[in-house]
Scaffold this active site. Structure first.
Site, short mmCIF file in Angstrom:
data_model
loop_
_atom_site.label_atom_id
_atom_site.label_comp_id
_atom_site.label_asym_id
_atom_site.label_seq_id
_atom_site.Cartn_x
_atom_site.Cartn_y
_atom_site.Cartn_z
N ASP A 152 0.84 -1.16 -0.21
CA ASP A 152 0.15 -0.13 0.02
C ASP A 152 0.78 1.27 -0.02
O ASP A 152 2.05 1.38 -0.67
CB ASP A 152 -0.74 0.13 1.14
N HIS A 222 -3.46 6.08 3.55
CA HIS A 222 -4.02 4.79 3.17
C HIS A 222 -3.85 3.52 3.81
O HIS A 222 -4.23 2.68 4.20
CB HIS A 222 -4.26 4.75 1.75
N SER A 409 -11.32 -1.07 -0.36
CA SER A 409 -9.91 -0.95 0.24
C SER A 409 -10.04 -1.50 1.62
O SER A 409 -9.32 -2.28 2.27
CB SER A 409 -9.43 0.31 0.26
#
Lengths: 614, 110
Positions: A152, A222, A409
């Site tokens: 990520d 994120h 996600s």
């Protein structure tokens, strides 16, 4: 023995023994059983349903309570709760059966935001899609030996709810503008410096040549969010609970400003699985699971196919978000061998933005806001660890309870975390096993009559999921871990001699039973479950005893085996006992003879065996 | 998370946007970022590897990174008559010793 004494004994047995017998071993089973919607048993009263199920299982059962319309708590003697649940789970009328365990107040995490993490809690009539991680945590608290890679944007190593769970990762971003970390090329620092795009970035010719047109936006943090869903420290009186308990996270940084390149993502995936990448030190903590909360349009490329085959061969499961485009499943979730995760709303229907298609393996909550008007809070978001910095990192925090924190996600790490719990409960599972059990344990999708059936979608993208559009069902972490535990238990095989005559001892053989994962069987326990008379074992605690039946008829015997880790498996065999020896048997005794060995083995194959939690 | 690339594509005229998110590499103009899979272990930055890419018709080939001992990413510059590098890629795929050639596309958080 002459015929007359035999008949006499048989008559005595018929009079003296109850038609239903059971070994008195002091065990008591208590199980929660739910009937399938289509079950014919629903036509009779609840107590009768339980008694009928008990009879089918070879035990005398009675109902304790009925907590739901099709939900029953039942008790029976002579076997463990796990053994009874395992038997019931195979019944055609049963949707699920689980041991009714005693809970302590401390079973619920003390993390203050846990109450907002609806997706980890037990499902109810409002939140059908909740994953019931709570139930899984009663079976395993996860293992620090299980590593999940979060491929990520990197993580904030200093986030207090995440730091204890992190291992050193690597930064695979090659392009320095994309990386935004002030370091040249790939490096050993997987921390997230921020993926913001500033006005200056938008006017940077080199960056726009790399990324195309850019929009100004703040940092997403994120990777920190995804890692938190997966493995935020639980029961630390701080923030949130993580799905994976003690699972450790391997941060692999591949996303920077404007996303990331396939080449960096694939290199990071390979390294995460313990495969070599030229120019990069070997990975000291290879991952059993890789989480990919990233996607892009396009069919699965040869580059992904090749790497995924290598990674799976190394024993690593790949979990990927289906995408947020509402349409076709994105790459790499659409690649063969990847466990693709679509997003569902709290009620179990496809959330509007989620991509969907035949490539999806399972669905999980992805967050949804429900009729949000301007100024109103989102009602079913995720609560994730994040950072307060709009560009570079500042203080650590959590996303808000009313924020629009949604996306596939966030569904993917629920699945990856479930896989980690399963591997903690049963390290012998392969990546294929884990994927298959997650699918087979999933909860069937509900039906909302006001919505179209996927792939048809409503104006806002919602639809009723099917197994060809949203995978096998809704992620059920509790059931998945139960299945993983059951798979670790010994298998039971029961052989029965071909010649079985009243009053004459004949052989039973549990020697074909086997432990798993390098364990060894240490105990055998035989019981008679049913029969017209009360038979006797030469010993009820050896692998291969003899059995003597006093009366002709149908007998059911059960065998529970225990391995050196305390895990148990149970099985049963049904056989007929004749009043006189058949001619083909030569009229001899019932002991196993070499001539009947093949038939014996054939009968052994007919005996039913199950695994159960010890 | 909305794709940065797709978001930008929405602002383009329809004919340009319809395929932009699906196939466009992060590079533009007459260059392409590609991943080349070799059938045998090959140092990605070795002169002979770069020479093979040029033989396929690229006017320039720059090694970017390695994925494994047999797969590497490159930035190809193509002749003006082949702005999408299609001919170069086809020629590359036809070479012995090349297992696959994939476009090095962009991905975004979801």
């Amino acid at each position: 023995m002459t015929m007359l004494p035999r008949i006499g004994l048989a008559l005595c047995a018929l009079v003296a023994a109850p038609s239903f017998t059971q070994a008195a071993d002091g065990l008591e089973a208590r199980v929660i059983v739910k009937l399938k919607a289509s079950s014919v048993l629903k036509q009779i009263q609840a107590a009768g349903r339980v008694e009928t199920l008990g009879t089918r299982m070879g035990v005398k059962a009675h109902m304790v309570s009925q907590p739901g319309r099709d939900l029953h708590v039942m008790r029976a003697s002579g076997l463990t709760s796990e053994a009874l649940a395992a038997r019931l789970a195979g019944d055609a009328d049963v949707e699920y059966a689980v041991p009714d365990r005693i809970k302590k107040i401390s079973a619920l995490p003390n993390d203050p935001l846990y109450g907002f993490q609806w997706y980890l809690q037990a499902p109810d009539t409002t939140r059908l899609a909740a994953t019931n991680a709570q139930a899984a945590w009663d079976m395993t608290s996860g293992s620090s030996k299980v590593v999940v890679a979060v491929v990520d944007s990197g993580v904030r190593f200093d986030h207090e709810d995440l730091a204890p769970r992190l291992v050193a990762g690597y930064d695979f971003i090659t392009d320095d503008l994309n990386a935004n970390d002030g370091q040249s090329g790939r490096d050993a620092n997987a921390s997230d410096p921020g993926d913001y795009v500033s006005a200056a970035d938008r006017n940077n010719a080199a960056l726009t040549a790399l990324c195309g047109t850019l929009s100004v936006q703040g940092s997403s943090w994120h990777g920190t969010q995804v890692a938190g869903i997966l493995a935020a420290e639980t029961n630390n009186s701080r923030g949130i609970a993580g799905m994976g308990g003690a699972t450790r996270v391997l941060p692999v940084r591949v996303l920077g400003k404007c996303g990331g390149f396939d080449s960096d993502i694939i290199a990071g995936m390979r390294w995460a699985a313990g495969l070599s990448v030229p120019g990069v030190p070997s990975n000291p903590t290879p991952a059993r699971v890789i989480n990919l909360s990233l996607a892009g349009a396009g069919t699965c490329s040869a580059a992904y196919r090749s790497a995924i085959a290598e990674i799976r061969a190394a024993g690593t499961l790949i979990v990927a978000a289906a995408g947020n485009e509402s349409g076709a499943v994105n790459e790499p979730a659409n690649c063969p061998g990847v466990l693709a995760v679509a997003g569902i709303r709290h009620v179990g229907t496809k959330v509007g933005y989620s991509s969907h298609g035949v490539e999806v393996g399972v669905s999980a909550p992805a967050g949804n806001c429900v009729n949000v008007q301007v100024g109103q809070p989102c009602l079913f978001p995720f609560i994730n660890p994040t950072n307060q910095g709009s560009t570079s990192p500042t203080g650590n925090t959590y996303t808000g309870t009313g924020d629009n924190t949604v996306g596939t996600s966030f569904a993917a790490p629920l699945v990856a975390g479930t896989a980690a719990l399963m591997l903690a409960a049963n390290p012998a599972l392969t990546e294929t096993d884990v994927g298959a059990l997650i699918k087979s344990s999933a909860t069937p999708f509900p039906l909302d009559s006001t919505l179209p059936t996927c792939p048809l979608i409503s104006a806002d993208g919602q639809c009723n999921c099917t197994t060809t559009t949203c995978g096998a069902g809704m992620l059920n972490t509790g059931s998945a871990v139960t299945a993983a535990v059951a798979a670790a238990n010994p298998s039971v095989s029961i052989g029965v001699a071909t010649s079985r005559v009243v009053g004459t001892a004949f052989s039973l053989d549990g020697g074909g039973s086997a432990a798993t994962g390098g364990a060894h069987l240490v105990a055998w326990k035989w019981i008679q479950i049913s029969g017209p008379g009360s038979g006797s074992f030469s010993s009820d605690s050896v692998a291969a005893p003899s059995f003597t039946a006093p009366v002709a008829g149908t007998y059911v015997v059960g065998l529970t085996v225990t391995d050196d880790s305390g895990r148990q498996g149970t099985g049963q065999a049904t056989f007929e006992v004749q009043s006189v020896a058949a001619k083909s048997s030569g009229g001899g005794g019932g002991a196993l003879d070499p001539a009947s060995l093949m038939a014996f083995l054939a009968l052994a194959a007919l005996a039913t065996g199950r695994r159960l939690k010890g | 998370m909305t794709s940065h690339l797709c978001r930008s594509g929405l602002l383009l005229p329809f004919l340009l946007a319809i395929t932009a998110c699906a196939a466009a590499p992060l590079s533009g103009g007459s260059s392409r970022s590609v991943i080349v899979g070799f059938t045998l272990a090959t140092p990605g930055d070795a002169p002979e590897a770069l020479e093979r890419l040029k033989k396929a018709g690229a006017t320039d080939a720059r090694f970017v990174s390695s994925l494994s001992s047999r797969s590497h990413s490159y930035r190809l510059t193509c002749p003006p008559v082949d702005p999408a590098c299609d001919k170069v890629l086809d020629a590359l795929r036809g070479q012995p010793g090349i297992d696959y050639v994939s476009i090095d596309r962009g991905k975004d958080s979801q």
